[in-house]
Design a protein around this motif. Structure first.
Motif, PDB file in Angstrom:
ATOM      1  N   LYS A  55       0.836  -1.217   0.000  1.00 17.11           N
ATOM      2  CA  LYS A  55       0.000   0.000   0.000  1.00 17.11           C
ATOM      3  C   LYS A  55       0.852   1.240   0.000  1.00 17.11           C
ATOM      4  O   LYS A  55       0.465   2.273  -0.552  1.00 17.11           O
ATOM      5  CB  LYS A  55      -0.954  -0.005   1.194  1.00 17.11           C
ATOM      6  CG  LYS A  55      -2.141  -0.880   0.924  1.00 17.11           C
ATOM      7  CD  LYS A  55      -3.337  -0.498   1.709  1.00 17.11           C
ATOM      8  CE  LYS A  55      -4.382  -1.566   1.468  1.00 17.11           C
ATOM      9  NZ  LYS A  55      -5.229  -1.766   2.631  1.00 17.11           N
ATOM     10  N   ILE A  86      -0.599 -17.262   8.256  1.00 18.82           N
ATOM     11  CA  ILE A  86      -0.861 -17.507   9.686  1.00 18.82           C
ATOM     12  C   ILE A  86      -2.069 -18.439   9.776  1.00 18.82           C
ATOM     13  O   ILE A  86      -3.144 -18.114   9.271  1.00 18.82           O
ATOM     14  CB  ILE A  86      -1.184 -16.190  10.449  1.00 18.82           C
ATOM     15  CG1 ILE A  86      -0.267 -15.040  10.009  1.00 18.82           C
ATOM     16  CG2 ILE A  86      -1.186 -16.410  11.949  1.00 18.82           C
ATOM     17  CD1 ILE A  86       1.173 -15.166  10.318  1.00 18.82           C
ATOM     18  N   ALA A 110      -1.017  -5.833  13.016  1.00 20.60           N
ATOM     19  CA  ALA A 110      -0.886  -4.662  12.122  1.00 20.60           C
ATOM     20  C   ALA A 110      -1.308  -5.062  10.722  1.00 20.60           C
ATOM     21  O   ALA A 110      -0.632  -4.755   9.747  1.00 20.60           O
ATOM     22  CB  ALA A 110       0.557  -4.173  12.145  1.00 20.60           C
ATOM     23  N   GLY A 119      -3.909  -4.147   8.983  1.00 15.02           N
ATOM     24  CA  GLY A 119      -4.593  -3.143   8.169  1.00 15.02           C
ATOM     25  C   GLY A 119      -6.080  -3.396   7.984  1.00 15.02           C
ATOM     26  O   GLY A 119      -6.692  -4.216   8.683  1.00 15.02           O
ATOM     27  N   ALA A 162     -11.594   1.696  -2.437  1.00 15.71           N
ATOM     28  CA  ALA A 162     -11.468   2.546  -1.239  1.00 15.71           C
ATOM     29  C   ALA A 162     -10.014   2.651  -0.808  1.00 15.71           C
ATOM     30  O   ALA A 162      -9.272   1.679  -0.901  1.00 15.71           O
ATOM     31  CB  ALA A 162     -12.298   1.961  -0.103  1.00 15.71           C
ATOM     32  N   VAL A 168      -9.224   3.466   2.363  1.00 16.39           N
ATOM     33  CA  VAL A 168      -9.164   3.000   3.758  1.00 16.39           C
ATOM     34  C   VAL A 168     -10.479   2.343   4.182  1.00 16.39           C
ATOM     35  O   VAL A 168     -11.471   2.373   3.453  1.00 16.39           O
ATOM     36  CB  VAL A 168      -8.865   4.168   4.745  1.00 16.39           C
ATOM     37  CG1 VAL A 168      -7.439   4.639   4.638  1.00 16.39           C
ATOM     38  CG2 VAL A 168      -9.843   5.289   4.560  1.00 16.39           C
ATOM     39  N   ILE A 198      -2.515  -1.987  16.068  1.00 17.93           N
ATOM     40  CA  ILE A 198      -2.010  -0.701  15.564  1.00 17.93           C
ATOM     41  C   ILE A 198      -2.416  -0.473  14.100  1.00 17.93           C
ATOM     42  O   ILE A 198      -2.757  -1.416  13.395  1.00 17.93           O
ATOM     43  CB  ILE A 198      -0.467  -0.611  15.679  1.00 17.93           C
ATOM     44  CG1 ILE A 198       0.223  -1.707  14.845  1.00 17.93           C
ATOM     45  CG2 ILE A 198      -0.017  -0.679  17.126  1.00 17.93           C
ATOM     46  CD1 ILE A 198       1.740  -1.540  14.750  1.00 17.93           C
ATOM     47  N   GLU A 255      -4.333   0.707  10.687  1.00 17.40           N
ATOM     48  CA  GLU A 255      -5.688   0.849  10.148  1.00 17.40           C
ATOM     49  C   GLU A 255      -6.674  -0.174  10.698  1.00 17.40           C
ATOM     50  O   GLU A 255      -7.887   0.014  10.595  1.00 17.40           O
ATOM     51  CB  GLU A 255      -5.601   0.747   8.621  1.00 17.40           C
ATOM     52  CG  GLU A 255      -6.810   1.313   7.929  1.00 17.40           C
ATOM     53  CD  GLU A 255      -6.711   1.151   6.429  1.00 17.40           C
ATOM     54  OE1 GLU A 255      -5.640   1.431   5.854  1.00 17.40           O
ATOM     55  OE2 GLU A 255      -7.714   0.736   5.836  1.00 17.40           O
ATOM     56  N   GLY A 274      -2.398  12.186   3.865  1.00 19.06           N
ATOM     57  CA  GLY A 274      -1.225  11.794   4.653  1.00 19.06           C
ATOM     58  C   GLY A 274      -1.547  11.459   6.097  1.00 19.06           C
ATOM     59  O   GLY A 274      -0.666  11.038   6.853  1.00 19.06           O
ATOM     60  N   TYR A 275      -2.791  11.666   6.488  1.00 18.78           N
ATOM     61  CA  TYR A 275      -3.169  11.436   7.891  1.00 18.78           C
ATOM     62  C   TYR A 275      -3.154   9.947   8.257  1.00 18.78           C
ATOM     63  O   TYR A 275      -2.827   9.584   9.375  1.00 18.78           O
ATOM     64  CB  TYR A 275      -4.559  12.013   8.168  1.00 18.78           C
ATOM     65  CG  TYR A 275      -4.653  13.478   7.887  1.00 18.78           C
ATOM     66  CD1 TYR A 275      -4.158  14.410   8.795  1.00 18.78           C
ATOM     67  CD2 TYR A 275      -5.199  13.943   6.696  1.00 18.78           C
ATOM     68  CE1 TYR A 275      -4.217  15.765   8.526  1.00 18.78           C
ATOM     69  CE2 TYR A 275      -5.262  15.299   6.412  1.00 18.78           C
ATOM     70  CZ  TYR A 275      -4.773  16.202   7.335  1.00 18.78           C
ATOM     71  OH  TYR A 275      -4.828  17.537   7.057  1.00 18.78           O
TER      72      TYR A 275
HETATM   73  P1  FDA Z   1      -1.227  -1.963   5.544  1.00 16.08           P
HETATM   74  O1  FDA Z   1      -2.403  -2.208   4.745  1.00 16.08           O
HETATM   75  O2  FDA Z   1      -0.222  -0.932   5.147  1.00 16.08           O
HETATM   76  O3  FDA Z   1      -0.473  -3.264   5.959  1.00 16.08           O
HETATM   77  C1  FDA Z   1      -1.117  -4.439   6.364  1.00 16.08           C
HETATM   78  C2  FDA Z   1      -0.194  -5.610   6.119  1.00 16.08           C
HETATM   79  O4  FDA Z   1      -0.781  -6.775   6.698  1.00 16.08           O
HETATM   80  C3  FDA Z   1       0.012  -5.913   4.639  1.00 16.08           C
HETATM   81  O5  FDA Z   1       1.387  -6.042   4.368  1.00 16.08           O
HETATM   82  C4  FDA Z   1      -0.737  -7.226   4.427  1.00 16.08           C
HETATM   83  O6  FDA Z   1      -0.135  -8.058   3.451  1.00 16.08           O
HETATM   84  C5  FDA Z   1      -0.655  -7.849   5.812  1.00 16.08           C
HETATM   85  N1  FDA Z   1      -1.733  -8.806   6.066  1.00 16.08           N
HETATM   86  C6  FDA Z   1      -3.063  -8.645   5.871  1.00 16.08           C
HETATM   87  N2  FDA Z   1      -3.717  -9.766   6.190  1.00 16.08           N
HETATM   88  C7  FDA Z   1      -2.778 -10.656   6.615  1.00 16.08           C
HETATM   89  C8  FDA Z   1      -2.863 -11.984   7.065  1.00 16.08           C
HETATM   90  N3  FDA Z   1      -4.025 -12.641   7.118  1.00 16.08           N
HETATM   91  N4  FDA Z   1      -1.712 -12.610   7.413  1.00 16.08           N
HETATM   92  C9  FDA Z   1      -0.518 -11.969   7.324  1.00 16.08           C
HETATM   93  N5  FDA Z   1      -0.390 -10.702   6.895  1.00 16.08           N
HETATM   94  C10 FDA Z   1      -1.516 -10.045   6.548  1.00 16.08           C
HETATM   95  N6  FDA Z   1      -2.577   6.997   3.291  1.00 16.08           N
HETATM   96  C11 FDA Z   1      -1.864   8.132   3.421  1.00 16.08           C
HETATM   97  O7  FDA Z   1      -1.700   8.599   4.541  1.00 16.08           O
HETATM   98  N7  FDA Z   1      -1.327   8.751   2.322  1.00 16.08           N
HETATM   99  C12 FDA Z   1      -1.479   8.262   1.064  1.00 16.08           C
HETATM  100  O8  FDA Z   1      -0.917   8.793   0.088  1.00 16.08           O
HETATM  101  C13 FDA Z   1      -2.284   7.103   0.900  1.00 16.08           C
HETATM  102  N8  FDA Z   1      -2.545   6.612  -0.342  1.00 16.08           N
HETATM  103  C14 FDA Z   1      -3.248   5.444  -0.492  1.00 16.08           C
HETATM  104  C15 FDA Z   1      -3.516   4.959  -1.778  1.00 16.08           C
HETATM  105  C16 FDA Z   1      -4.230   3.770  -1.933  1.00 16.08           C
HETATM  106  C17 FDA Z   1      -4.532   3.273  -3.330  1.00 16.08           C
HETATM  107  C18 FDA Z   1      -4.645   3.041  -0.791  1.00 16.08           C
HETATM  108  C19 FDA Z   1      -5.369   1.739  -0.917  1.00 16.08           C
HETATM  109  C20 FDA Z   1      -4.400   3.539   0.493  1.00 16.08           C
HETATM  110  C21 FDA Z   1      -3.724   4.753   0.657  1.00 16.08           C
HETATM  111  N9  FDA Z   1      -3.486   5.283   1.923  1.00 16.08           N
HETATM  112  C22 FDA Z   1      -2.774   6.456   2.042  1.00 16.08           C
HETATM  113  C23 FDA Z   1      -3.910   4.572   3.141  1.00 16.08           C
HETATM  114  C24 FDA Z   1      -2.703   3.831   3.746  1.00 16.08           C
HETATM  115  O9  FDA Z   1      -2.099   3.056   2.731  1.00 16.08           O
HETATM  116  C25 FDA Z   1      -3.136   2.921   4.893  1.00 16.08           C
HETATM  117  O10 FDA Z   1      -3.922   3.634   5.803  1.00 16.08           O
HETATM  118  C26 FDA Z   1      -1.913   2.363   5.610  1.00 16.08           C
HETATM  119  O11 FDA Z   1      -1.157   1.578   4.705  1.00 16.08           O
HETATM  120  C27 FDA Z   1      -2.322   1.501   6.795  1.00 16.08           C
HETATM  121  O12 FDA Z   1      -1.178   0.932   7.358  1.00 16.08           O
HETATM  122  P2  FDA Z   1      -1.275  -0.490   8.086  1.00 16.08           P
HETATM  123  O13 FDA Z   1       0.135  -0.872   8.359  1.00 16.08           O
HETATM  124  O14 FDA Z   1      -2.238  -0.440   9.182  1.00 16.08           O
HETATM  125  O15 FDA Z   1      -1.882  -1.456   6.995  1.00 16.08           O
END
Ligand code: FDA
Length: 401
Positions: free
Chosen positions: A45, A135, A162, A164, A344, A346, A372, A374, A384-385
């Motif tokens: 992402k 997992i 984490a 997401g 979407a 988020v 932690i 999302e 960027g929030y």
């Molecule tokens: P993230 O989604 O980053 O990471 C989750 C991880 O968990 C992934 O690596 C996934 O593979 C893993 N996972 C999931 N299920 C699993 C399972 N069952 N077993 C093992 N691993 C698993 N925000 C922002 O602030 N600025 C921006 O420019 C953008 N732009 C943007 C564009 C697009 C197209 C999207 C879809 C989203 C954004 N965002 C964003 C949002 C931002 O990407 C998002 O909020 C953060 O990546 C969230 O970080 P997390 O680490 O919580 O989840």
């Protein structure tokens, strides 16, 4: 069987923005850390974010920029890890950035720089990384957590989730975090796609579908009281409905079945303007409207209002101009839905923060279990929030774990 070498101080599931940040910080603070992800490419992402340049934080990030059933929850973590802290990290890694719009900071080169930085931070913390690792089960084993995976069984004293939200399933989003939270007795606030384009029934949208590609600066609002959202940004017309930053922002506040109000001329009282023009000009309505609106939209607008676009302004009754002006300042639209998790950015909702410590992100009822990023019911505005929340919540957990 659990290999003796497979016991860690901390296991982090999900190597995205929050997971990598948490693992790196905890490792550098002296914990033995394991980082697990089912995907083979980490931080997908981050890679696709901000049009490939990652809008990694916002200079103005404050609790007011986040939605949650528990609006004060994010305050502590955001105050203890600020955008300036993240900029210090970028400086140490020599990553160049720029401000684009309203405090939104982007990489000059590529989002890959952020992924490389987080990988380097994990390496500096001697984090053991297992990617492509599914997992299968997580359970308590005495005071430890035991994790069954396709790469063996691991034990850890503490566990950080984490994984997401649900958006963009094709790059690895799953409901794992919510399922795990439920398994340990935590409540989930209902989830739905947010920062997402909104759609309309094909028939109702037909007059506007042909205007796809038109963008204009608007003020959008929806909701009331604490649930009210109001944003001034660009609105984009698409084949199926509305998109652009204004709609993505308002989508987080929009409740299905309700209306959004679009002010197409946010700097003007449109009634006053049209009545003034009526005195001052002999021009046709569409030409007058085209001074402030894209010409194709002006024509479609006249058709929708049942007024001939080529009617001379001076011949239109004041009543008709008043009605037209009022609608320009308040165009009420009732979307039928959204483009869903497929599009979407988020997920709104998630693990109920009322069960978590706002200082550490640990579940009060499950010592050693942290949530932690999302997966938690904290959702940022566009700009960027969401990454700032990922960094801040990750650091809060890493310092506590
Ligand atoms: P993230 O989604 O980053 O990471 C989750 C991880 O968990 C992934 O690596 C996934 O593979 C893993 N996972 C999931 N299920 C699993 C399972 N069952 N077993 C093992 N691993 C698993 N925000 C922002 O602030 N600025 C921006 O420019 C953008 N732009 C943007 C564009 C697009 C197209 C999207 C879809 C989203 C954004 N965002 C964003 C949002 C931002 O990407 C998002 O909020 C953060 O990546 C969230 O970080 P997390 O680490 O919580 O989840």
């Amino acid at each position: 069987m659990v290999n003796r070498m497979s016991r860690y101080d901390l296991a982090v599931i999900g190597a995205g923005a929050a997971g990598m940040m948490c693992a790196g910080v905890a490792g550098q603070l002296g914990s033995r850390v394991l980082l697990l992800d089912h995907a083979t490419r980490l931080g997908e992402k981050i890679r696709i974010s901000g049009g490939g340049r990652c809008n990694f934080t916002n200079l103005h990030a404050s609790p007011a920029n986040f939605l949650s059933q528990n609006p004060h929850f994010c305050r502590s973590a955001l105050a203890r890890y600020t955008p300036q802290d993240f900029l210090d990290l970028l400086r140490r890694h020599g990553i160049a950035w720029h401000e684009k719009h309203k405090g939104q900071l982007f990489c000059n080169d590529s989002a890959e720089d952020i992924i490389a930085m987080l990988r380097a931070e994990c390496a500096a913390g001697d984090v053991a990384l297992r990617s492509g690792c599914t997992i299968q089960a997580v359970r308590r084993a005495g005071d430890d957590f035991e994790i069954d995976t396709t790469q063996g069984v691991f034990r850890s004293r503490q566990l950080v989730v984490a994984t997401g939200g649900l958006s963009i399933p094709k790059i690895g989003a799953t409901d794992f975090g919510y399922r795990l939270a439920r398994q340990f007795g935590l409540h989930i606030i209902e989830t739905r796609p947010a920062l997402v384009p909104l759609t309309f029934p094909a028939e109702a949208w037909a007059p506007f579908a042909q205007l796809s590609g038109i963008a204009l600066d608007c003020q959008l609002s929806t909701g009331a009281g604490k649930g009210k959202g109001s944003f001034r940004e660009d609105l984009l017309l698409t084949h199926r409905g509305l998109s652009g930053p204004a709609i993505l922002q308002i989508s987080s506040y929009w409740q299905p079945g309700t209306a959004i109000a679009v002010d197409l001329l946010p700097d003007d009282d449109a009634v006053e303007w049209l009545l003034g023009e009526k005195q001052a000009t002999r021009r046709h309505l569409n030409n007058v409207l085209a001074q402030r609106l894209p010409a194709r939209l002006a024509d479609a607008w006249c058709a929708m209002e049942g007024v001939s676009p080529t009617a001379p302004l001076g011949e239109l009754p004041d009543k008709a101009l008043r009605r037209l002006g009022e609608r320009l300042n308040r165009w009420e639209l009732r979307p039928s839905g959204s483009e869903g998790y497929r599009k979407a950015e988020v997920t709104l909702g998630g693990v109920d923060t009322r069960a978590l410590s706002s200082a550490t992100m640990m579940a009060e009822s499950v010592p050693g279990l942290y949530m932690i990023g999302e997966v938690v019911d904290v959702t940022g505005w566009l700009g960027g929030y969401n990454f700032q929340w990922a960094w801040a919540s990750a650091v809060a957990a890493a310092r506590a774990a």
